[in-house]
Design a protein around this motif. Sequence first.
Motif, mmCIF file in Angstrom:
data_model
loop_
_atom_site.group_PDB
_atom_site.id
_atom_site.type_symbol
_atom_site.label_atom_id
_atom_site.label_comp_id
_atom_site.label_asym_id
_atom_site.label_seq_id
_atom_site.Cartn_x
_atom_site.Cartn_y
_atom_site.Cartn_z
ATOM 1 N N TYR A 86 35.478 10.379 -9.583
ATOM 2 C CA TYR A 86 36.106 10.493 -11.134
ATOM 3 C C TYR A 86 35.185 11.215 -11.809
ATOM 4 O O TYR A 86 35.338 11.161 -13.224
ATOM 5 N N LEU B 1 34.873 14.323 -13.462
ATOM 6 C CA LEU B 1 35.738 15.523 -13.560
ATOM 7 C C LEU B 1 34.949 16.991 -13.695
ATOM 8 O O LEU B 1 35.438 17.986 -13.263
ATOM 9 N N LEU C 265 36.807 19.376 -10.881
ATOM 10 C CA LEU C 265 37.542 20.226 -11.314
ATOM 11 C C LEU C 265 37.271 21.775 -10.952
ATOM 12 O O LEU C 265 38.712 22.493 -10.539
ATOM 13 N N VAL D 119 44.232 15.263 -18.818
ATOM 14 C CA VAL D 119 43.791 13.985 -18.169
ATOM 15 C C VAL D 119 43.985 12.922 -18.629
ATOM 16 O O VAL D 119 44.049 13.053 -19.946
ATOM 17 N N ASN D 120 44.368 11.916 -18.067
ATOM 18 C CA ASN D 120 44.503 10.505 -18.639
ATOM 19 C C ASN D 120 43.056 9.925 -18.692
ATOM 20 O O ASN D 120 42.159 9.999 -17.959
ATOM 21 N N THR E 139 41.760 7.046 -16.666
ATOM 22 C CA THR E 139 41.567 7.338 -15.364
ATOM 23 C C THR E 139 40.133 7.943 -15.127
ATOM 24 O O THR E 139 39.483 7.638 -14.146
ATOM 25 N N TRP E 140 40.095 8.893 -16.035
ATOM 26 C CA TRP E 140 38.697 9.874 -15.945
ATOM 27 C C TRP E 140 37.918 9.361 -17.207
ATOM 28 O O TRP E 140 37.984 9.709 -18.354
ATOM 29 N N ARG F 107 42.738 15.164 -23.342
ATOM 30 C CA ARG F 107 42.801 13.611 -23.047
ATOM 31 C C ARG F 107 44.120 13.190 -23.377
ATOM 32 O O ARG F 107 44.559 13.525 -24.480
ATOM 33 N N HIS G 98 47.878 8.615 -13.237
ATOM 34 C CA HIS G 98 47.142 9.158 -12.224
ATOM 35 C C HIS G 98 47.760 10.665 -11.920
ATOM 36 O O HIS G 98 48.075 11.043 -10.748
ATOM 37 N N THR G 99 47.760 11.270 -13.014
ATOM 38 C CA THR G 99 48.168 12.656 -12.873
ATOM 39 C C THR G 99 47.450 13.530 -13.765
ATOM 40 O O THR G 99 46.520 12.914 -14.667
ATOM 41 N N VAL G 100 47.273 14.964 -13.269
ATOM 42 C CA VAL G 100 46.566 15.862 -14.004
ATOM 43 C C VAL G 100 47.525 17.160 -14.295
ATOM 44 O O VAL G 100 48.382 17.490 -13.297
ATOM 45 N N VAL H 233 47.205 12.398 -8.762
ATOM 46 C CA VAL H 233 45.724 12.135 -8.334
ATOM 47 C C VAL H 233 45.682 10.934 -7.658
ATOM 48 O O VAL H 233 46.041 9.755 -8.056
#
Length: 137
Positions: A43, A45, A49, A68-69, A72-73, A91, A99-101, A115
Amino acid sequence: MTSASSPPPSVPAPSEVRLRIADQPRQGRTARRIDGAWWPRSYDLATELPGLLGGLPAGWGRISSVLVNGDTWPAFPERLVVAGQEVHVGRTDSPTAPHTVCLLAPGRGRWDLLVVPPATDEAEAGRIMERAVTQGV
């Protein structure tokens, strides 16, 4: 800042990025919600990334922004330099997409990747990624 042109040893090469892209692009009102699936190794990033962006299809163009969430990150820079290009990292705290980017390329479009949590075992990650690219969920 991290540069994909001279990645630190922990950044996977684009060929090593665990990424699956859907064969069919989004279309009309029945647009798929997910364009692919990404299984990062951590995690972190800032580390993950550059590898992800380097492994994307060339047709997606240059990604200028990533959303990103925040739950989550846990920590990430607002900007990264990847392959000599600045990428803005934003953010969201949306509970609908933890759980997505979301990847944005000016003039090209938007792509949403599921993700897969880094700690997921390989067999389960494979099933999740396959389902994401075939069913768009």
